[in-house]
Design a protein around this motif. Structure first.
Motif, mmCIF file in Angstrom:
data_model
loop_
_atom_site.group_PDB
_atom_site.id
_atom_site.type_symbol
_atom_site.label_atom_id
_atom_site.label_comp_id
_atom_site.label_asym_id
_atom_site.label_seq_id
_atom_site.Cartn_x
_atom_site.Cartn_y
_atom_site.Cartn_z
ATOM 1 N N THR A 4 10.401 -5.077 -63.511
ATOM 2 C CA THR A 4 9.535 -5.914 -64.336
ATOM 3 C C THR A 4 8.834 -6.983 -63.513
ATOM 4 N N SER A 5 9.498 -7.515 -62.493
ATOM 5 C CA SER A 5 8.896 -8.567 -61.673
ATOM 6 C C SER A 5 7.660 -8.090 -60.924
ATOM 7 N N TYR A 42 5.358 -6.117 -61.981
ATOM 8 C CA TYR A 42 4.291 -5.717 -62.895
ATOM 9 C C TYR A 42 2.923 -6.177 -62.385
ATOM 10 N N MET A 55 3.449 -10.560 -64.604
ATOM 11 C CA MET A 55 4.579 -10.838 -65.478
ATOM 12 C C MET A 55 4.406 -12.144 -66.258
#
Length: 451
Positions: A203-204, A206, A226
């Motif tokens: 997720t980091s 993104y 993010m």
């Protein structure tokens, strides 16, 4: 001359029926939801038993050996009970393994290959007719309860962790456009979802692959990044929970959003280990002291922050001293929720080539010590919440109890809050409620509706 008999009414054609088995992580669950939505759009009925199905789709997992075994067992059961089976998902990347165990499956495809799945379904059971698309909800078919949903923001991963084969299965990072993600979240909110669980492989990271390209949503530009995504999601007034967050420095930027109540104060960060040498062998970030410092700063800014993590014990070459480093890390970090597993070789992973494998008995002994140490930490952190009032989201009613989750609890993987007077208070799934915490144990909290 005889009177002609009226023609018998035409029988309504029956829709073809598909059974579906979904295995693996939340990212695979989202893949399943997309396939199921397309099946409904094309007029297929979804059924719960093998006997009722014209064909069965099995979405597999193939990350570790136990997941491979579970997937092969599920395929075997579907073959035995139905006989017409389509296989997709991560294990689909290892077609030879599937064909060796179950040569009679109709089709095999990898993760996110929705077109191949639909083509295989069409070949096995052609659609009966063109359905009315409005019969499918705008939010699509969901496998989660109505009040929460997984929001997948990207596919694949750019990391090459030595124990992991996910990039070979799902490819490099491919971020979804931020406006597309925000529109999906908005539809989910309008459909009654109260909690979004943001998921990806990383997720980091993104937006890295698209150079953080800006897109417009609600008349305002947002970067594919993010922090910008979180700012947009905060406009919807939902609980937003972040999973699979690597501890990059820019994670610091979202902590103030948590402190301001715009984002759930919750981070799921897979640290994996605490020995710099073992982390280097894993091809993972290894600045442990800096990580501990940042955890401390995060908690200063957002004191309610919950940190969940996962670890591997018994990695090849791990010494007793390095394992003790990991236990020391737990003592200092005081993580709220922790999962762990003993290292097991995964076919295709580079870690298999490392020297000095740890004996299986030693792995299991270390795993037990690790979980015992963390259990004491988790118990103490939950006990500290006794006497507080926690905002909770109700998941289910079980007899007299309401089974709910606080901001610190992700569904399926964390604990719950058992509301003792939930039925008498008239609570319903999907409802927010303030709960006075009266007791705790190693995993869960217990309380009553706050007056």
């Amino acid at each position: 001359m005889s009177t002609p008999r009226p023609a018998a009414p035409a029988r309504e054609p029956t829709n073809p029926k598909v059974g579906f088995v979904s295995l693996g992580c939340p990212k695979a669950l989202v893949d399943s939801e997309r396939i199921l939505t397309q099946l409904r759009v094309e007029g297929y009925d979804l059924v719960q038993s093998y006997n009722d199905a014209d064909v069965v789709v099995v979405n597999t997992c193939g990350f570790i050996d136990s997941a491979v075994a579970e997937s092969l067992d599920a395929i075997g059961e579907a073959m035995a009970e139905n006989g017409k089976v389509i296989v997709t998902g991560c294990l689909g990347k290892r077609e030879d393994v599937i064909r060796q165990a179950h040569p009679g499956v109709l089709s095999i495809s990898g993760p996110q290959d929705y077109g191949s799945v639909m083509n295989a379904v069409h070949a096995a059971v052609p659609p009966a007719h063109d359905p009315f698309i409005h019969l499918v909800p705008d939010t699509g078919i969901k496998l989660t309860p109505k009040h929460y949903a997984y929001l997948k923001i990207s596919e694949g991963c750019n990391h090459r962790c030595s124990f992991c084969i996910i990039p070979s299965m799902r490819g490099d990072l491919a971020s979804r456009p931020v406006d597309e993600v925000l529109r999906e979240a908005e539809k989910l909110a309008m459909g009654g979802v109260k909690e979004l669980l943001v998921i990806s492989q990383d997720t980091s990271a993104y937006g890295v692959d698209v150079k953080y390209a800006a897109r417009e949503w609600r008349g305002k530009p947002y970067q594919t990044r993010m922090k910008a995504l979180c700012e947009g999601l905060s406009e919807l007034g939902l609980w937003t929970r972040l999973h699979y967050v690597y501890p990059y420095p820019h994670v610091d930027e979202i902590i103030p959003l948590m402190a301001d109540g715009k984002l759930l104060p919750y981070l799921d960060i897979p640290f994996q280990h605490a020995s710099p040498r073992i982390l280097k062998l894993m091809k993972r970030p290894g600045a442990v002291d800096r990580t501990l410092g940042r955890i401390s700063r995060w908690r200063e800014i957002a004191p309610e922050l919950t940190i969940r993590s996962t670890f591997i014990v018994g990695f090849p070459g791990e010494t007793e001293a390095e394992f003790e480093e990991l236990l020391d890390f737990l003592d200092v970090a005081q993580l709220d929720r922790v999962g762990a597993f003993a290292y097991s070789p995964v076919e295709g992973a580079r870690a298999n080539e490392l020297p000095d494998p740890v004996d299986e008995d030693v792995k299991q002994e270390r795993l037990a010590r690790f979980m015992e140490r963390q259990a004491a930490i988790s118990t103490a952190r939950l006990e500290a919440k006794v006497g507080s009032v926690q905002r909770c989201l109700v998941d289910a009613i079980d007899g007299e109890l309401a089974i709910a989750r606080s901001m610190a609890d992700a569904p399926e993987i964390d604990g719950v809050v058992q509301v003792q007077d939930g039925r008498d208070a008239g609570l319903q799934p999907g409802q927010f409620v303030d709960v006075e915490i009266l007791g705790s144990d190693e995993h869960d909290l217990y309380g009553e509706v706050a007056v």
